[in-house]
Design a protein around this motif. Sequence first.
Motif, mmCIF file in Angstrom:
data_model
loop_
_atom_site.group_PDB
_atom_site.id
_atom_site.type_symbol
_atom_site.label_atom_id
_atom_site.label_comp_id
_atom_site.label_asym_id
_atom_site.label_seq_id
_atom_site.Cartn_x
_atom_site.Cartn_y
_atom_site.Cartn_z
ATOM 1 N N ASN A 1 0.802 -1.233 0.000
ATOM 2 C CA ASN A 1 0.000 0.000 0.000
ATOM 3 C C ASN A 1 0.831 1.279 0.000
ATOM 4 O O ASN A 1 0.278 2.375 0.038
ATOM 5 C CB ASN A 1 -0.894 0.038 1.241
ATOM 6 C CG ASN A 1 -2.304 -0.324 0.902
ATOM 7 O OD1 ASN A 1 -2.655 -0.379 -0.283
ATOM 8 N ND2 ASN A 1 -3.100 -0.584 1.916
ATOM 9 N N ARG A 2 2.146 1.147 -0.015
ATOM 10 C CA ARG A 2 3.026 2.327 0.122
ATOM 11 C C ARG A 2 2.666 3.481 -0.830
ATOM 12 O O ARG A 2 2.479 4.614 -0.359
ATOM 13 C CB ARG A 2 4.486 1.911 -0.061
ATOM 14 C CG ARG A 2 5.462 3.042 0.195
ATOM 15 C CD ARG A 2 6.894 2.547 0.044
ATOM 16 N NE ARG A 2 7.829 3.629 0.257
ATOM 17 C CZ ARG A 2 8.253 4.036 1.448
ATOM 18 N NH1 ARG A 2 7.815 3.434 2.530
ATOM 19 N NH2 ARG A 2 9.107 5.021 1.557
ATOM 20 N N PRO A 3 2.514 3.256 -2.115
ATOM 21 C CA PRO A 3 2.188 4.391 -3.001
ATOM 22 C C PRO A 3 0.890 5.083 -2.597
ATOM 23 O O PRO A 3 0.782 6.305 -2.642
ATOM 24 C CB PRO A 3 2.040 3.737 -4.381
ATOM 25 C CG PRO A 3 2.743 2.429 -4.270
ATOM 26 C CD PRO A 3 2.623 1.997 -2.844
ATOM 27 N N HIS A 4 -0.070 4.305 -2.141
ATOM 28 C CA HIS A 4 -1.345 4.863 -1.724
ATOM 29 C C HIS A 4 -1.165 5.742 -0.486
ATOM 30 O O HIS A 4 -1.702 6.854 -0.404
ATOM 31 C CB HIS A 4 -2.337 3.731 -1.457
ATOM 32 C CG HIS A 4 -3.599 4.201 -0.814
ATOM 33 N ND1 HIS A 4 -4.556 4.915 -1.498
ATOM 34 C CD2 HIS A 4 -4.044 4.085 0.466
ATOM 35 C CE1 HIS A 4 -5.538 5.220 -0.671
ATOM 36 N NE2 HIS A 4 -5.250 4.732 0.522
ATOM 37 N N VAL A 5 -0.392 5.259 0.496
ATOM 38 C CA VAL A 5 -0.175 6.033 1.726
ATOM 39 C C VAL A 5 0.552 7.334 1.398
ATOM 40 O O VAL A 5 0.216 8.404 1.924
ATOM 41 C CB VAL A 5 0.623 5.218 2.779
ATOM 42 C CG1 VAL A 5 0.831 6.029 4.047
ATOM 43 C CG2 VAL A 5 -0.109 3.927 3.122
ATOM 44 N N LEU A 6 1.526 7.263 0.499
ATOM 45 C CA LEU A 6 2.258 8.477 0.115
ATOM 46 C C LEU A 6 1.319 9.499 -0.536
ATOM 47 O O LEU A 6 1.424 10.698 -0.289
ATOM 48 C CB LEU A 6 3.413 8.146 -0.837
ATOM 49 C CG LEU A 6 4.567 7.351 -0.217
ATOM 50 C CD1 LEU A 6 5.619 7.022 -1.271
ATOM 51 C CD2 LEU A 6 5.213 8.106 0.941
ATOM 52 N N ARG A 7 0.396 9.002 -1.326
ATOM 53 C CA ARG A 7 -0.561 9.926 -1.957
ATOM 54 C C ARG A 7 -1.461 10.570 -0.902
ATOM 55 O O ARG A 7 -1.795 11.749 -0.985
ATOM 56 C CB ARG A 7 -1.408 9.186 -3.008
ATOM 57 C CG ARG A 7 -0.734 9.108 -4.380
ATOM 58 C CD ARG A 7 -1.724 8.782 -5.471
ATOM 59 N NE ARG A 7 -2.408 7.508 -5.250
ATOM 60 C CZ ARG A 7 -1.891 6.323 -5.595
ATOM 61 N NH1 ARG A 7 -0.710 6.252 -6.176
ATOM 62 N NH2 ARG A 7 -2.562 5.217 -5.368
ATOM 63 N N THR A 8 -1.853 9.772 0.088
ATOM 64 C CA THR A 8 -2.691 10.322 1.170
ATOM 65 C C THR A 8 -1.931 11.411 1.919
ATOM 66 O O THR A 8 -2.490 12.466 2.264
ATOM 67 C CB THR A 8 -3.109 9.207 2.165
ATOM 68 O OG1 THR A 8 -3.613 8.111 1.421
ATOM 69 C CG2 THR A 8 -4.143 9.693 3.151
ATOM 70 N N ILE A 9 -0.645 11.168 2.173
ATOM 71 C CA ILE A 9 0.173 12.178 2.875
ATOM 72 C C ILE A 9 0.232 13.456 2.038
ATOM 73 O O ILE A 9 0.005 14.559 2.543
ATOM 74 C CB ILE A 9 1.603 11.640 3.135
ATOM 75 C CG1 ILE A 9 1.559 10.529 4.185
ATOM 76 C CG2 ILE A 9 2.537 12.766 3.579
ATOM 77 C CD1 ILE A 9 2.900 9.868 4.455
ATOM 78 N N ALA A 10 0.507 13.301 0.750
ATOM 79 C CA ALA A 10 0.629 14.479 -0.124
ATOM 80 C C ALA A 10 -0.677 15.267 -0.128
ATOM 81 O O ALA A 10 -0.686 16.494 0.035
ATOM 82 C CB ALA A 10 0.993 14.039 -1.544
ATOM 83 N N GLU A 11 -1.777 14.564 -0.252
ATOM 84 C CA GLU A 11 -3.093 15.202 -0.297
ATOM 85 C C GLU A 11 -3.377 15.949 1.009
ATOM 86 O O GLU A 11 -3.848 17.086 1.007
ATOM 87 C CB GLU A 11 -4.151 14.104 -0.536
ATOM 88 C CG GLU A 11 -5.232 14.399 -1.533
ATOM 89 C CD GLU A 11 -4.975 15.514 -2.516
ATOM 90 O OE1 GLU A 11 -4.111 15.323 -3.393
ATOM 91 O OE2 GLU A 11 -5.643 16.576 -2.411
ATOM 92 N N ALA A 12 -3.067 15.263 2.137
ATOM 93 C CA ALA A 12 -3.324 15.868 3.453
ATOM 94 C C ALA A 12 -2.466 17.124 3.641
ATOM 95 O O ALA A 12 -2.939 18.131 4.171
ATOM 96 C CB ALA A 12 -3.023 14.861 4.570
ATOM 97 N N CYS A 13 -1.216 17.078 3.201
ATOM 98 C CA CYS A 13 -0.319 18.232 3.384
ATOM 99 C C CYS A 13 -0.739 19.406 2.505
ATOM 100 O O CYS A 13 -0.472 20.557 2.831
ATOM 101 C CB CYS A 13 1.135 17.863 3.071
ATOM 102 S SG CYS A 13 1.849 16.754 4.273
ATOM 103 N N LYS A 14 -1.400 19.114 1.391
ATOM 104 C CA LYS A 14 -1.868 20.197 0.521
ATOM 105 C C LYS A 14 -3.187 20.764 1.031
ATOM 106 O O LYS A 14 -3.418 21.968 0.996
ATOM 107 C CB LYS A 14 -2.100 19.671 -0.906
ATOM 108 C CG LYS A 14 -0.821 19.421 -1.667
ATOM 109 C CD LYS A 14 -1.147 18.838 -3.026
ATOM 110 C CE LYS A 14 0.096 18.230 -3.633
ATOM 111 N NZ LYS A 14 -0.193 17.352 -4.754
ATOM 112 N N THR A 15 -4.079 19.877 1.459
ATOM 113 C CA THR A 15 -5.433 20.297 1.799
ATOM 114 C C THR A 15 -5.547 20.875 3.204
ATOM 115 O O THR A 15 -6.147 21.922 3.408
ATOM 116 C CB THR A 15 -6.398 19.093 1.705
ATOM 117 O OG1 THR A 15 -6.112 18.405 0.503
ATOM 118 C CG2 THR A 15 -7.839 19.526 1.736
ATOM 119 N N TYR A 16 -4.982 20.152 4.170
ATOM 120 C CA TYR A 16 -5.149 20.565 5.566
ATOM 121 C C TYR A 16 -3.859 21.099 6.187
ATOM 122 O O TYR A 16 -3.899 21.791 7.202
ATOM 123 C CB TYR A 16 -5.572 19.373 6.443
ATOM 124 C CG TYR A 16 -6.831 18.673 6.009
ATOM 125 C CD1 TYR A 16 -8.077 19.219 6.308
ATOM 126 C CD2 TYR A 16 -6.783 17.457 5.334
ATOM 127 C CE1 TYR A 16 -9.239 18.577 5.939
ATOM 128 C CE2 TYR A 16 -7.943 16.803 4.954
ATOM 129 C CZ TYR A 16 -9.174 17.366 5.255
ATOM 130 O OH TYR A 16 -10.316 16.730 4.897
#
Length: 391
Positions: free
Chosen positions: A73-88
Amino acid sequence: MSPSMIAPVMEEENKKYQKGVKHLCDNGLTKVPTKYIWPEPDRPIFTISDKLIKPKQNLKLPLIDFAELLGPNRPHVLRTIAEACKTYGFFQVGSQNPKLHEVISRFLAKQVSYGNGQVVNHGMEGDVSKNMIEVCKRFFELPYEERSKYMSSDMSAPVRYGTSFNQIKDNVFCWRDFLKLYAHPLPEYLPHWPSSPSDFRSLAATYAKETKEMFEMMVRAILESLEIDGGDEAAEELEEGSQVVVVNCYPPCPEPELTLGMPPHSDYGFLTLLLQDDVEGLQILYRDEWVTVDPIPGSFVVNVGDHLEIFSNGRYKSVLHRVLVNSTKPRISVASLHSFPLTSVVKPSPKLVDEHNPPQYMDTDFTTFLRYVSSREPKWKNFLESRKITI
Ligand code: OGA
Ligand code: NI
């Protein structure tokens, strides 16, 4: 009273507030003193019955399970981190899983084995974060005379006990006392940390070491999420960087609608790892509204600091947040602030700058920051704003 008599009285009053909120409350208090009353537009919105008006439900920040970083799931978790850092500008690390630390230590053990070919035993003894909160509570319960040994007006003192944000400069005080500990390199600073309660140093040192490891683990994930190939240089610099642990104590407040535990601010630094007890209070600015972050026991709130916003050339946001207090429960939080070494110059990563993406921030060093905060209240995002390149 003539003006010449008012001045000494005011001075006497102000002296009282220098001792902090805990001291004030310990002596009995039914109203918030004027010194702590924020101008109306800055106050939280409560109803008359002392209930916070919540615009929406509490915010459930994206929850990152670092154990998953090792798996498919690593690529998915990295995308979640990127999204969270941009959005919130914020995310939480952990899970409902009470064995979060075991999960993290397993991850670290593997990470280290990848890094240098040997497995280091990172098994965390007992519950490090629970012990930290508990010993900090005991620190703030010590008599004022004991706590005040660590009071200092020197902003760069390795150990500093204080109140509000900048108790010399703040016009209105916040409902917060704090203990600030420089933590890296630990052997240099540890001998200066409070020696009472007797187990404070050992528990806080373990906590500092383990949060540093968590930070290192997150830096690698963050650099990868920014798709910076060979971000190792930055990671190595950050590993040698600064760590400051700030313990915040927010006593119950008789009129929480009039004051703030912390005013809106963004964090100076690269990443902050925040541990809260089970009492809510942290709010972040999301789509122009203040939303309360739901505390998940045993998990960490992680937020993007000014340095990461600069380093990522604005891709990740250092978001404003503030703290509310309440009338019934004391609250403790421990913020571990991590960044580059104090001697480094922070600038947008050359890997994120090209002709289509010009640098958005000036090169920034620690001296500039210190000069800035010593000259005014570090409220809002003033410092970061002052570093923006405007064309
Ligand atoms: C901080 C901070 C939030 C909290 O220490 O910078 O934002 O909940 N703390 O105490
Ligand atoms: Ni903060």
